[in-house]
Design a protein around this motif. Structure first.
Motif, PDB file in Angstrom:
ATOM      1  N   GLY A 140       0.787  -1.230   0.000  1.00  0.00           N
ATOM      2  CA  GLY A 140       0.000   0.000   0.000  1.00  0.00           C
ATOM      3  C   GLY A 140       0.815   1.272   0.000  1.00  0.00           C
ATOM      4  O   GLY A 140       0.278   2.362   0.224  1.00  0.00           O
ATOM      5  N   GLN A 141       2.094   1.157  -0.267  1.00  0.00           N
ATOM      6  CA  GLN A 141       2.962   2.342  -0.259  1.00  0.00           C
ATOM      7  C   GLN A 141       2.646   3.230  -1.459  1.00  0.00           C
ATOM      8  O   GLN A 141       2.799   2.818  -2.605  1.00  0.00           O
ATOM      9  N   ARG A 142       2.167   4.440  -1.183  1.00  0.00           N
ATOM     10  CA  ARG A 142       1.835   5.419  -2.225  1.00  0.00           C
ATOM     11  C   ARG A 142       2.108   6.819  -1.696  1.00  0.00           C
ATOM     12  O   ARG A 142       1.792   7.123  -0.554  1.00  0.00           O
ATOM     13  N   TYR A 143       2.647   7.623  -2.553  1.00  0.00           N
ATOM     14  CA  TYR A 143       2.883   9.027  -2.238  1.00  0.00           C
ATOM     15  C   TYR A 143       2.209   9.851  -3.328  1.00  0.00           C
ATOM     16  O   TYR A 143       2.137   9.433  -4.481  1.00  0.00           O
ATOM     17  N   PRO A 144       1.730  11.038  -2.979  1.00  0.00           N
ATOM     18  CA  PRO A 144       1.061  11.867  -3.994  1.00  0.00           C
ATOM     19  C   PRO A 144       2.021  12.270  -5.106  1.00  0.00           C
ATOM     20  O   PRO A 144       3.213  12.501  -4.863  1.00  0.00           O
TER      21      PRO A 144
END
Length: 159
Positions: A140-144
């Motif tokens: 689930g690693q997400r950055y904008p």
């Protein structure tokens, strides 16, 4: 001489529990990789990953988030070439195919694989980042996307 890493982008594409990879010819033989390639002059990382995904999969790609920024080193066994890569990996949506569009030079085919199939094929990965990016995506690693800023001077350099 100043050391400079090779900047690359990668598309991490998941659909129905499978990941889209490319099988490609490399100096080390036939390898699996995320759709990926080099950042070119005059483009943002987001533009680069859209272009590379299209060239390597013949599908449109829309980045929706940054999975991570990775630094890795590769030493080519045959030549001793020593390369450091700075990879920006993007999650996103796979769009429509462009029928009849040829895949990029060296790309043999695209293949959908489950996470377990990807894990079981590490000896065929182009780099350790293939699996690492998928594992980070699965976690689930997400950055904008706004985390990355491309100054206008890159796209339209001053004369």
């Amino acid at each position: 001489m100043r050391w400079k890493p090779n900047v690359t982008v990668a598309a991490i594409i998941e659909r129905e529990g499978r990941f889209l990879l490319v099988e490609e010819h490399t100096p080390e033989g036939l390898r699996l990789n995320n759709p990926a390639g080099h950042l070119e002059p005059g483009e943002s990382p987001e533009q680069a990953v859209v272009r590379e995904a299209l060239e390597e999969t013949a599908h449109a790609f829309t980045p929706t988030g940054l999975v991570g920024v990775y630094l890795s080193r590769f030493q080519r066994p045959a030549s001793g070439e020593d390369i450091t890569y700075l990879r920006l990996a993007f999650a996103g949506e796979l769009g429509a195919a462009e029928p009849g569009r040829p895949l990029d030079d060296g790309i043999v085919r695209t293949v959908w694989m489950t996470p377990d199939e990807v894990r079981a094929s590490v000896d065929r990965h182009r780099s350790p980042l293939v699996l690492r990016c998928i594992e980070d995506h699965l976690a689930g690693q997400r950055y904008p996307l706004g985390l990355l800023v491309t100054d206008a001077s890159v796209i339209s350099p001053r004369a």
